[in-house]
Write a protein that holds these residues in place. Structure first.
Motif, PDB file in Angstrom:
ATOM      1  N   UNK A 176      -8.037  12.595 -12.499  1.00  0.00           N
ATOM      2  CA  UNK A 176      -8.110  11.995 -13.830  1.00  0.00           C
ATOM      3  C   UNK A 176      -6.782  11.334 -14.196  1.00  0.00           C
ATOM      4  N   UNK A 177      -5.666  12.027 -13.956  1.00  0.00           N
ATOM      5  CA  UNK A 177      -4.350  11.467 -14.267  1.00  0.00           C
ATOM      6  C   UNK A 177      -4.076  10.203 -13.454  1.00  0.00           C
ATOM      7  N   UNK A 178      -4.391  10.254 -12.159  1.00  0.00           N
ATOM      8  CA  UNK A 178      -4.129   9.092 -11.300  1.00  0.00           C
ATOM      9  C   UNK A 178      -4.987   7.900 -11.706  1.00  0.00           C
ATOM     10  N   UNK A 179      -6.257   8.152 -12.007  1.00  0.00           N
ATOM     11  CA  UNK A 179      -7.136   7.059 -12.411  1.00  0.00           C
ATOM     12  C   UNK A 179      -6.730   6.501 -13.765  1.00  0.00           C
ATOM     13  N   UNK A 180      -6.262   7.350 -14.665  1.00  0.00           N
ATOM     14  CA  UNK A 180      -5.796   6.870 -15.971  1.00  0.00           C
ATOM     15  C   UNK A 180      -4.567   5.983 -15.784  1.00  0.00           C
ATOM     16  N   UNK A 181      -3.634   6.425 -14.936  1.00  0.00           N
ATOM     17  CA  UNK A 181      -2.445   5.608 -14.680  1.00  0.00           C
ATOM     18  C   UNK A 181      -2.846   4.258 -14.082  1.00  0.00           C
ATOM     19  N   UNK A 239       0.838  -1.201   0.000  1.00  0.00           N
ATOM     20  CA  UNK A 239       0.000   0.000   0.000  1.00  0.00           C
ATOM     21  C   UNK A 239       0.875   1.254   0.000  1.00  0.00           C
ATOM     22  N   UNK A 240       1.962   1.233   0.748  1.00  0.00           N
ATOM     23  CA  UNK A 240       2.865   2.391   0.767  1.00  0.00           C
ATOM     24  C   UNK A 240       3.481   2.619  -0.609  1.00  0.00           C
ATOM     25  N   UNK A 241       3.907   1.545  -1.277  1.00  0.00           N
ATOM     26  CA  UNK A 241       4.487   1.681  -2.618  1.00  0.00           C
ATOM     27  C   UNK A 241       3.465   2.237  -3.602  1.00  0.00           C
ATOM     28  N   UNK A 242       2.258   1.694  -3.574  1.00  0.00           N
ATOM     29  CA  UNK A 242       1.214   2.157  -4.481  1.00  0.00           C
ATOM     30  C   UNK A 242       0.877   3.623  -4.196  1.00  0.00           C
ATOM     31  N   UNK A 243       0.790   3.983  -2.936  1.00  0.00           N
ATOM     32  CA  UNK A 243       0.503   5.366  -2.568  1.00  0.00           C
ATOM     33  C   UNK A 243       1.596   6.304  -3.078  1.00  0.00           C
ATOM     34  N   UNK A 255       1.180   9.258  -5.906  1.00  0.00           N
ATOM     35  CA  UNK A 255       1.597  10.642  -5.647  1.00  0.00           C
ATOM     36  C   UNK A 255       2.571  11.116  -6.712  1.00  0.00           C
ATOM     37  N   UNK A 256       3.462  10.243  -7.145  1.00  0.00           N
ATOM     38  CA  UNK A 256       4.446  10.644  -8.152  1.00  0.00           C
ATOM     39  C   UNK A 256       3.799  10.881  -9.507  1.00  0.00           C
TER      40      UNK A 256
END
Length: 162
Positions: A128-133, A26-30, A34-35
């Protein structure tokens, strides 16, 4: 005679290492999500299209958007930070045109904070960017893996709220 025939199940210890595996994943995904907003929100030659926010600024802006309007004290309490820290966060958001102040309707000593249209647009674009990624990454998984994650999502949400 005990009329209560329903008993709560006894807590069962999770398998060894599950908590650590989840924490790391979860930390890696978070961090990766963020990046995405920091790297994919740039224009040509790395010039920023929109303001870059710190984690604290983003959290405060998102909280204001969800609650429509809050006093600085309410926002500090909500974010569990000291008022002087929140004052700096609010000042940075105001400077970028993402938040605006207006007089409190009943208490002349206070102000009410609201997200500007620019702030709403910034949050919408970042989501939008995060969901697309994330959609691109999910498309790389098997249908079974996606189904497992679909089932896990409400469980992770419940854990995040406990």
């Amino acid at each position: 005679m005990n009329m209560n025939t329903h008993q709560d199940p006894q807590p069962v210890e999770p398998p060894p290492g599950l908590a650590e595996e989840l924490r790391i994943s979860i930390a890696r995904l978070s961090r990766r999500l963020r990046s995405v907003s920091a790297t994919e929100g740039t224009g040509p030659h790395g010039s920023p299209r929109q303001p870059r926010l710190t984690i604290s600024q983003h959290a405060a802006l998102a909280a204001l958007e969800r609650h429509r309007a809050m006093t600085p004290r309410e926002l500090a309490d909500h974010e569990k930070v000291q008022p002087p820290s929140m004052t700096r966060v609010i000042a940075a958001l105001e400077e970028q045109g993402l938040v605006e102040r207006s007089p409190h309707p009943t208490d002349g000593r206070q102000v009410v904070l609201r997200v500007t249209q620019r702030g709403v647009d910034l949050l919408r674009e970042e989501r939008r960017r995060k969901e697309a990624w994330l959609s691109r990454r999910l498309s790389e998984l098997t249908p079974r893996e996606r189904e497992i994650l679909r089932q896990a999502a409400p469980i992770l949400d419940r854990l995040s709220k406990s």
